[in-house]
Write a protein that holds these residues in place. Sequence first.
Motif, PDB file in Angstrom:
ATOM      1  N   GLN A  56       0.825  -1.213   0.000  1.00 12.28           N
ATOM      2  CA  GLN A  56       0.000   0.000   0.000  1.00 12.28           C
ATOM      3  C   GLN A  56       0.856   1.259   0.000  1.00 12.28           C
ATOM      4  O   GLN A  56       0.507   2.253  -0.647  1.00 12.28           O
ATOM      5  CB  GLN A  56      -0.945  -0.016   1.199  1.00 12.28           C
ATOM      6  CG  GLN A  56      -2.063  -1.040   1.079  1.00 12.28           C
ATOM      7  CD  GLN A  56      -3.005  -1.016   2.262  1.00 12.28           C
ATOM      8  OE1 GLN A  56      -2.632  -0.600   3.359  1.00 12.28           O
ATOM      9  NE2 GLN A  56      -4.239  -1.455   2.047  1.00 12.28           N
ATOM     10  N   GLU A  57       1.958   1.227   0.716  1.00 13.05           N
ATOM     11  CA  GLU A  57       2.861   2.391   0.712  1.00 13.05           C
ATOM     12  C   GLU A  57       3.359   2.674  -0.708  1.00 13.05           C
ATOM     13  O   GLU A  57       3.472   3.830  -1.119  1.00 13.05           O
ATOM     14  CB  GLU A  57       4.038   2.144   1.657  1.00 13.05           C
ATOM     15  CG  GLU A  57       3.669   2.069   3.132  1.00 13.05           C
ATOM     16  CD  GLU A  57       3.306   3.419   3.722  1.00 13.05           C
ATOM     17  OE1 GLU A  57       3.488   4.450   3.037  1.00 13.05           O
ATOM     18  OE2 GLU A  57       2.834   3.455   4.873  1.00 13.05           O
ATOM     19  N   ALA A  58       3.641   1.621  -1.462  1.00  9.41           N
ATOM     20  CA  ALA A  58       4.072   1.803  -2.852  1.00  9.41           C
ATOM     21  C   ALA A  58       2.932   2.331  -3.709  1.00  9.41           C
ATOM     22  O   ALA A  58       3.138   3.199  -4.571  1.00  9.41           O
ATOM     23  CB  ALA A  58       4.595   0.480  -3.412  1.00  9.41           C
ATOM     24  N   VAL A  59       1.719   1.831  -3.483  1.00  5.85           N
ATOM     25  CA  VAL A  59       0.553   2.299  -4.227  1.00  5.85           C
ATOM     26  C   VAL A  59       0.343   3.794  -4.004  1.00  5.85           C
ATOM     27  O   VAL A  59      -0.033   4.534  -4.934  1.00  5.85           O
ATOM     28  CB  VAL A  59      -0.705   1.501  -3.801  1.00  5.85           C
ATOM     29  CG1 VAL A  59      -1.984   2.160  -4.331  1.00  5.85           C
ATOM     30  CG2 VAL A  59      -0.618   0.057  -4.303  1.00  5.85           C
ATOM     31  N   LEU A  60       0.608   4.266  -2.792  1.00  5.96           N
ATOM     32  CA  LEU A  60       0.381   5.675  -2.467  1.00  5.96           C
ATOM     33  C   LEU A  60       1.326   6.607  -3.215  1.00  5.96           C
ATOM     34  O   LEU A  60       1.121   7.834  -3.220  1.00  5.96           O
ATOM     35  CB  LEU A  60       0.524   5.891  -0.960  1.00  5.96           C
ATOM     36  CG  LEU A  60      -0.567   5.224  -0.110  1.00  5.96           C
ATOM     37  CD1 LEU A  60      -0.264   5.367   1.377  1.00  5.96           C
ATOM     38  CD2 LEU A  60      -1.936   5.807  -0.430  1.00  5.96           C
ATOM     39  N   LEU A  61       2.327   6.060  -3.874  1.00  5.84           N
ATOM     40  CA  LEU A  61       3.227   6.872  -4.689  1.00  5.84           C
ATOM     41  C   LEU A  61       2.733   7.000  -6.126  1.00  5.84           C
ATOM     42  O   LEU A  61       3.324   7.733  -6.922  1.00  5.84           O
ATOM     43  CB  LEU A  61       4.632   6.249  -4.690  1.00  5.84           C
ATOM     44  CG  LEU A  61       5.322   6.117  -3.333  1.00  5.84           C
ATOM     45  CD1 LEU A  61       6.662   5.407  -3.474  1.00  5.84           C
ATOM     46  CD2 LEU A  61       5.511   7.489  -2.683  1.00  5.84           C
TER      47      LEU A  61
END
Length: 442
Positions: A334-339
């Motif tokens: 999810q942290e990667a998706v938020l980028l």
Amino acid sequence: MIIHDDLNLSYSGASAESLGHFRRALHQFQCYIEDPVASVDAAIKASPEFVMGHILKAYLHLLGTEPAAIPVARGCLAATVGMPANARERGHIDAVAQMLDGQWRRAGRLLEDVSIDHPRDILALQAGHLADFYVGNTRMLRDRIARALPAWSPDLPGYHALLGMHAFGLEENADYARAEAQGRAAVELEPRDGWAQHAVAHVMEMQCRTPDGIAWMRANPAAWSTDSFFKVHLWWHLALFHLELGEIDEVLALFDGPIHGERSTMVLDMIDASALLWRLHLRGVDLGQRWSTVADGWQPLATAGNYAFNDVHAVMAFVGARRPDAIAEVLQTQEAVLLGNDDNEAFTREVGHPLTLALKAFGQGAYDDTVRLLRPLREIAHRFGGSHAQRDLLDLTLIEAALRAGQHNLATALCAERQPSRGHSPLTRQLLRRCEPLSLAA
């Protein structure tokens, strides 16, 4: 070669034979039965330059949010490059391209334009309807279909599907009487229409008409469950009615049988499995190894990062199966998706990520944190898709977390909130009884 169908829509690169296979695939897709991919493959084999054959195949691989299906859909889109296509078909091509880029709202708008110009394009309506569902566009679930209704009549092929989609849109907008009428009319026209069957079930779930819901689902299960790729969700609806009555043994029998007995690893089926077990988990039901089998199904898919609604249901299973490392992997994804800059970035940022953290906190017994994280999400939870019935899980989790955290005033207020629509529900009465000692102690 250009050929026309019974709805007076023209198809580039098709023949009478390939159009027959295509129409069969459409009917299967509308009812959620049999194997529409095999039918559309037959259409493409008969006419390799059949543009809408490739596009329908792309939709079939995109609209289930299956990570492994995305490359297939990409190949379908690539196959259309250089093929002659009319304006309507180009609209579909552009919509598929937007879905592949994660731009579901843009795809929905493109399909809206196709439907405005061609209101009998049932595929544009159905693909758009599902796009509306995934992005949480409740109003368009109803209005996209309502706009097309005047161009249709009961003698046209696929009319039942139009009624079924309209029924679901009406239900999600709380127009329950009209929704039930439209849904029942659709099922009368086509008993195998699983979407219409489920629209009526949603009405009864929202109105807490539990005995009616059980009777509706048990009246003709062979029609909606035989060779259906929507059957798990429909059995899930039946299980919710039994759960509302506190009939736990019946719910577990449904889970162990038609809901998860085949250990389906289709994302939509695992969402239902997770959601049902989480409701039982909130009630303190001993689930044995059931969480582990669902978590095993999620394990290879949970870090796909293509749809936040899926992430949340994977995390439910990982919490239930006590797999903190798997939860950490979802959070890292999810942290990667938020980028990113696609629609799932917004789904994840606004709802999916904080909800995942709330579920993690619940599993750790940090109930005050669960309450803190969940309260702001209730009014915006529709932004990451799902139905009212599916998102009710947030309310149930919040009530349980408030009870376990000793936040008796909040728990009492949340239970009172449910009384107007669910006051006669055994579950509501049980929750209220749990609030009473807390209120007296205060």
